[in-house]
Scaffold this motif. Structure first.
Motif, PDB file in Angstrom:
ATOM      1  N   GLY A 169       0.720  -0.905   0.382  1.00  0.00           N
ATOM      2  CA  GLY A 169      -0.083   0.276   0.117  1.00  0.00           C
ATOM      3  C   GLY A 169       0.794   0.860  -0.406  1.00  0.00           C
ATOM      4  O   GLY A 169       0.184   2.133  -0.266  1.00  0.00           O
ATOM      5  N   ILE A 170       1.941   1.121  -0.225  1.00  0.00           N
ATOM      6  CA  ILE A 170       3.076   2.616  -0.052  1.00  0.00           C
ATOM      7  C   ILE A 170       2.830   2.915  -1.503  1.00  0.00           C
ATOM      8  O   ILE A 170       2.410   4.476  -1.438  1.00  0.00           O
ATOM      9  CB  ILE A 170       4.497   2.198  -0.453  1.00  0.00           C
ATOM     10  N   VAL A 171       2.852   2.370  -2.857  1.00  0.00           N
ATOM     11  CA  VAL A 171       2.605   2.900  -4.164  1.00  0.00           C
ATOM     12  C   VAL A 171       1.460   1.867  -4.729  1.00  0.00           C
ATOM     13  O   VAL A 171       1.101   1.379  -4.767  1.00  0.00           O
ATOM     14  CB  VAL A 171       3.947   3.280  -5.181  1.00  0.00           C
ATOM     15  N   SER A 172       0.169   3.395  -4.613  1.00  0.00           N
ATOM     16  CA  SER A 172      -0.928   2.308  -5.456  1.00  0.00           C
ATOM     17  C   SER A 172      -1.127   2.982  -7.200  1.00  0.00           C
ATOM     18  O   SER A 172      -2.522   2.720  -7.299  1.00  0.00           O
ATOM     19  CB  SER A 172      -2.083   3.301  -4.044  1.00  0.00           C
ATOM     20  N   GLY A 173      -0.407   3.702  -7.242  1.00  0.00           N
ATOM     21  CA  GLY A 173      -0.828   4.288  -9.194  1.00  0.00           C
ATOM     22  C   GLY A 173      -1.345   5.002  -9.053  1.00  0.00           C
ATOM     23  O   GLY A 173      -2.130   5.986  -8.332  1.00  0.00           O
ATOM     24  N   LYS A 174      -1.462   5.838 -10.160  1.00  0.00           N
ATOM     25  CA  LYS A 174      -1.785   6.367 -11.245  1.00  0.00           C
ATOM     26  C   LYS A 174      -3.234   6.251 -11.703  1.00  0.00           C
ATOM     27  O   LYS A 174      -3.938   5.044 -11.685  1.00  0.00           O
ATOM     28  CB  LYS A 174      -1.291   7.542 -11.627  1.00  0.00           C
ATOM     29  N   ASP A 175      -4.542   7.523 -12.750  1.00  0.00           N
ATOM     30  CA  ASP A 175      -5.087   6.598 -13.073  1.00  0.00           C
ATOM     31  C   ASP A 175      -4.726   5.863 -14.183  1.00  0.00           C
ATOM     32  O   ASP A 175      -4.284   6.171 -14.751  1.00  0.00           O
ATOM     33  CB  ASP A 175      -5.341   7.967 -13.829  1.00  0.00           C
ATOM     34  N   GLY A 176      -5.945   4.790 -14.464  1.00  0.00           N
ATOM     35  CA  GLY A 176      -5.730   3.802 -14.873  1.00  0.00           C
ATOM     36  C   GLY A 176      -4.933   2.788 -14.664  1.00  0.00           C
ATOM     37  O   GLY A 176      -4.477   2.104 -15.285  1.00  0.00           O
ATOM     38  N   GLY A 177      -4.753   2.664 -13.609  1.00  0.00           N
ATOM     39  CA  GLY A 177      -4.042   1.415 -12.929  1.00  0.00           C
ATOM     40  C   GLY A 177      -2.338   1.553 -13.385  1.00  0.00           C
ATOM     41  O   GLY A 177      -1.208   0.570 -13.573  1.00  0.00           O
ATOM     42  N   ARG A 178      -2.119   3.061 -13.412  1.00  0.00           N
ATOM     43  CA  ARG A 178      -0.711   3.156 -14.288  1.00  0.00           C
ATOM     44  C   ARG A 178       0.182   3.229 -13.004  1.00  0.00           C
ATOM     45  O   ARG A 178      -0.300   3.513 -12.136  1.00  0.00           O
ATOM     46  CB  ARG A 178      -0.412   4.329 -15.071  1.00  0.00           C
ATOM     47  N   PHE A 179       1.432   2.758 -13.490  1.00  0.00           N
ATOM     48  CA  PHE A 179       2.389   2.644 -12.310  1.00  0.00           C
ATOM     49  C   PHE A 179       3.286   4.193 -12.694  1.00  0.00           C
ATOM     50  O   PHE A 179       4.060   4.848 -11.886  1.00  0.00           O
ATOM     51  CB  PHE A 179       3.622   1.806 -12.228  1.00  0.00           C
ATOM     52  N   ASP A 180       3.545   4.641 -13.700  1.00  0.00           N
ATOM     53  CA  ASP A 180       4.503   5.071 -14.490  1.00  0.00           C
ATOM     54  C   ASP A 180       5.828   5.472 -14.434  1.00  0.00           C
ATOM     55  O   ASP A 180       6.163   6.611 -13.464  1.00  0.00           O
ATOM     56  CB  ASP A 180       3.395   6.740 -14.445  1.00  0.00           C
ATOM     57  N   PRO A 181       6.179   4.860 -14.191  1.00  0.00           N
ATOM     58  CA  PRO A 181       8.101   4.479 -13.325  1.00  0.00           C
ATOM     59  C   PRO A 181       8.913   5.795 -13.887  1.00  0.00           C
ATOM     60  O   PRO A 181       9.890   6.242 -13.091  1.00  0.00           O
ATOM     61  CB  PRO A 181       8.129   2.858 -14.411  1.00  0.00           C
ATOM     62  N   ASN A 182       8.591   6.298 -15.374  1.00  0.00           N
ATOM     63  CA  ASN A 182       9.658   7.193 -15.309  1.00  0.00           C
ATOM     64  C   ASN A 182       8.682   8.626 -14.938  1.00  0.00           C
ATOM     65  O   ASN A 182       9.714   9.626 -15.639  1.00  0.00           O
ATOM     66  CB  ASN A 182       9.363   6.892 -17.380  1.00  0.00           C
ATOM     67  N   GLY A 183       7.995   8.847 -14.598  1.00  0.00           N
ATOM     68  CA  GLY A 183       7.484  10.264 -14.173  1.00  0.00           C
ATOM     69  C   GLY A 183       8.325  10.740 -12.648  1.00  0.00           C
ATOM     70  O   GLY A 183       8.233  10.003 -12.254  1.00  0.00           O
ATOM     71  N   ARG A 184       7.895  11.766 -13.123  1.00  0.00           N
ATOM     72  CA  ARG A 184       8.428  12.834 -11.916  1.00  0.00           C
ATOM     73  C   ARG A 184       7.943  12.364 -10.651  1.00  0.00           C
ATOM     74  O   ARG A 184       6.759  12.476 -11.340  1.00  0.00           O
ATOM     75  CB  ARG A 184       9.298  14.026 -12.386  1.00  0.00           C
ATOM     76  N   ALA A 185       8.834  12.415  -9.636  1.00  0.00           N
ATOM     77  CA  ALA A 185       8.143  12.378  -8.502  1.00  0.00           C
ATOM     78  C   ALA A 185       8.000  13.341  -7.858  1.00  0.00           C
ATOM     79  O   ALA A 185       9.919  13.869  -7.569  1.00  0.00           O
ATOM     80  CB  ALA A 185       9.147  11.296  -7.239  1.00  0.00           C
ATOM     81  N   THR A 186       6.938  13.992  -7.694  1.00  0.00           N
ATOM     82  CA  THR A 186       6.837  15.326  -7.007  1.00  0.00           C
ATOM     83  C   THR A 186       6.788  15.777  -5.682  1.00  0.00           C
ATOM     84  O   THR A 186       6.633  14.241  -5.025  1.00  0.00           O
ATOM     85  CB  THR A 186       5.236  16.058  -7.755  1.00  0.00           C
ATOM     86  N   ARG A 187       6.988  16.570  -5.440  1.00  0.00           N
ATOM     87  CA  ARG A 187       7.391  16.907  -3.675  1.00  0.00           C
ATOM     88  C   ARG A 187       6.306  16.150  -3.175  1.00  0.00           C
ATOM     89  O   ARG A 187       6.389  15.446  -1.870  1.00  0.00           O
ATOM     90  CB  ARG A 187       7.710  17.422  -3.323  1.00  0.00           C
ATOM     91  N   ALA A 188       5.048  16.755  -3.731  1.00  0.00           N
ATOM     92  CA  ALA A 188       3.417  16.031  -3.428  1.00  0.00           C
ATOM     93  C   ALA A 188       3.293  14.462  -2.988  1.00  0.00           C
ATOM     94  O   ALA A 188       3.011  13.575  -2.193  1.00  0.00           O
ATOM     95  CB  ALA A 188       2.863  16.682  -3.592  1.00  0.00           C
ATOM     96  N   GLU A 189       4.393  13.917  -4.204  1.00  0.00           N
ATOM     97  CA  GLU A 189       3.752  12.450  -4.374  1.00  0.00           C
ATOM     98  C   GLU A 189       5.078  11.713  -3.739  1.00  0.00           C
ATOM     99  O   GLU A 189       5.243  10.650  -2.902  1.00  0.00           O
ATOM    100  CB  GLU A 189       4.367  12.110  -5.424  1.00  0.00           C
ATOM    101  N   THR A 190       6.412  12.757  -3.143  1.00  0.00           N
ATOM    102  CA  THR A 190       7.155  11.601  -2.435  1.00  0.00           C
ATOM    103  C   THR A 190       6.550  11.931  -0.927  1.00  0.00           C
ATOM    104  O   THR A 190       7.275  10.972  -0.103  1.00  0.00           O
ATOM    105  CB  THR A 190       8.682  12.226  -2.705  1.00  0.00           C
ATOM    106  N   ALA A 191       6.267  13.542  -0.633  1.00  0.00           N
ATOM    107  CA  ALA A 191       5.905  13.094   0.983  1.00  0.00           C
ATOM    108  C   ALA A 191       4.740  12.168   1.158  1.00  0.00           C
ATOM    109  O   ALA A 191       5.089  11.534   2.111  1.00  0.00           O
ATOM    110  CB  ALA A 191       4.838  14.245   1.049  1.00  0.00           C
TER     111      ALA A 191
END
Length: 331
Positions: A169-191
């Motif tokens: 339950g640490i990374v739940s993914g984004k819309d459409g069930g995507r992990f988006d591995p190459n997307g930048r981790a924003t400060r909000a996402e990182t927090a």
């Protein structure tokens, strides 16, 4: 290696707040809405000293997290231990993150690039963030999980980490069930991700990043009499593109799978190899070539991801085989 930073009672309180997005959480930062999905996580990170604001009153939630910043966060969380790791060629001994980088290298958490560089100012991708946390946690084996929709795009070094993060339950993914591995981790996402990692996750906390129309609008691509809604990535490239809209262009044909247009000026880019291109993907090639893909295929080229069409099924018929006029506008 991981050290809990709050008592169980405080952790449960934070989890409850994250699990109820409507609950107002005052972080003390003017740019963090009290009902934002990441508000409780930002307060957690602020209160524990894990992540500081970018000023006394701002957190800059949509800015990228950089490798130096993340390494320093994890080093502080581990108790700021002394380190004897080999220095990186591009890390000055006077840098605020120098000992953190040495510690991360010594522990095998962040080992740098093959040429001996640490890349302190490189944005952290979601794959990198997840893999680093997995290494800090001792590289645990994950229970079997449902693959992400873009599972084939996850780099091999992060595949086990992504499964572990999903199962916990640490990374739940984004819309459409995507992990988006190459997307930048924003400060909000990182927090949000760090908070879940340190407090044991929360089953109802929702996606890693929720759409907020006040922050990032929807884009529509109009071709002929059809309008295709696009869900955009939240990064500086898409924001720069939005500043140039509306935009009507002639998209040229290439390879029977994509249409492209060279913009009159460049956009900020952060290219990565997606592995598999999917029909409906909107990308930037280089820093000035807008590309709309209408077929799914594997590619070794690097792109900056801009977004993806929500419903691309009718796209191939709409664009045809030659050049086509398209209008990009904010809905």
């Amino acid at each position: 290696m991981k050290k809990k930073l709050l008592s169980c009672l405080t952790a449960l309180s934070v989890l409850f707040e994250i699990g109820v997005p409507a609950l107002a959480v005052d972080t003390g930062f003017a740019d963090v809405p009290q009902d934002a999905y990441y508000a409780a996580a930002v307060r957690y990170c602020r209160d524990t000293g894990l992540i500081s604001g970018t000023s006394d009153t701002t957190f800059s939630p949509h800015d990228a997290t950089f490798r130096a910043q993340l390494t320093a966060m994890l080093w502080r969380q581990a108790g700021s231990p002394a380190a004897g790791g080999e220095p990186f060629a591009d890390v000055s001994g006077a840098a605020y993150y120098a000992e953190a980088a040495a510690w991360a290298n010594e522990q095998g958490v962040v080992t740098g690039y093959g040429d001996g560089r640490f890349g302190p100012n490189d944005p952290v991708t979601r794959a990198q963030l997840t893999a680093i946390l997995w290494r800090v946690d001792g590289r645990p084996t994950a229970a079997e999980t449902t693959p992400f929709a873009d599972q084939t795009a996850i780099p091999s070094y992060a595949a086990d980490a992504a499964a572990w993060a999903c199962a916990g339950g640490i990374v739940s993914g984004k819309d459409g069930g995507r992990f988006d591995p190459n997307g930048r981790a924003t400060r909000a996402e990182t927090a949000a991700i760090l908070c879940r990692w340190l407090t044991g996750g929360a089953p109802n906390e929702g996606p890693d990043r929720q759409d907020d129309p006040a922050i990032l609008p929807k884009l529509t691509v109009e071709i002929g009499n059809q309008a295709f809604p696009v869900t955009l990535e939240d990064n500086e490239t898409t924001r720069a593109l939005l500043d140039r809209l509306p935009l009507t262009v002639t998209l040229s044909e290439l390879n029977g799978n994509e249409k492209y247009y060279y913009l009159p000026d460049s956009l900020p880019a952060n290219a990565a190899r997606p592995g598999t291109i999917r029909a409906g993907d909107l990308m930037l090639y280089g820093d000035d070539c807008l590309v709309l893909f209408y077929q799914t295929f594997d590619s070794g080229y690097s792109y900056t991801r801009l977004g993806a069409l929500d419903a691309p099924a009718g796209l191939p018929a709409a664009v045809g085989r030659g050049s086509v006029e398209a209008t990009f506008r904010v809905r």
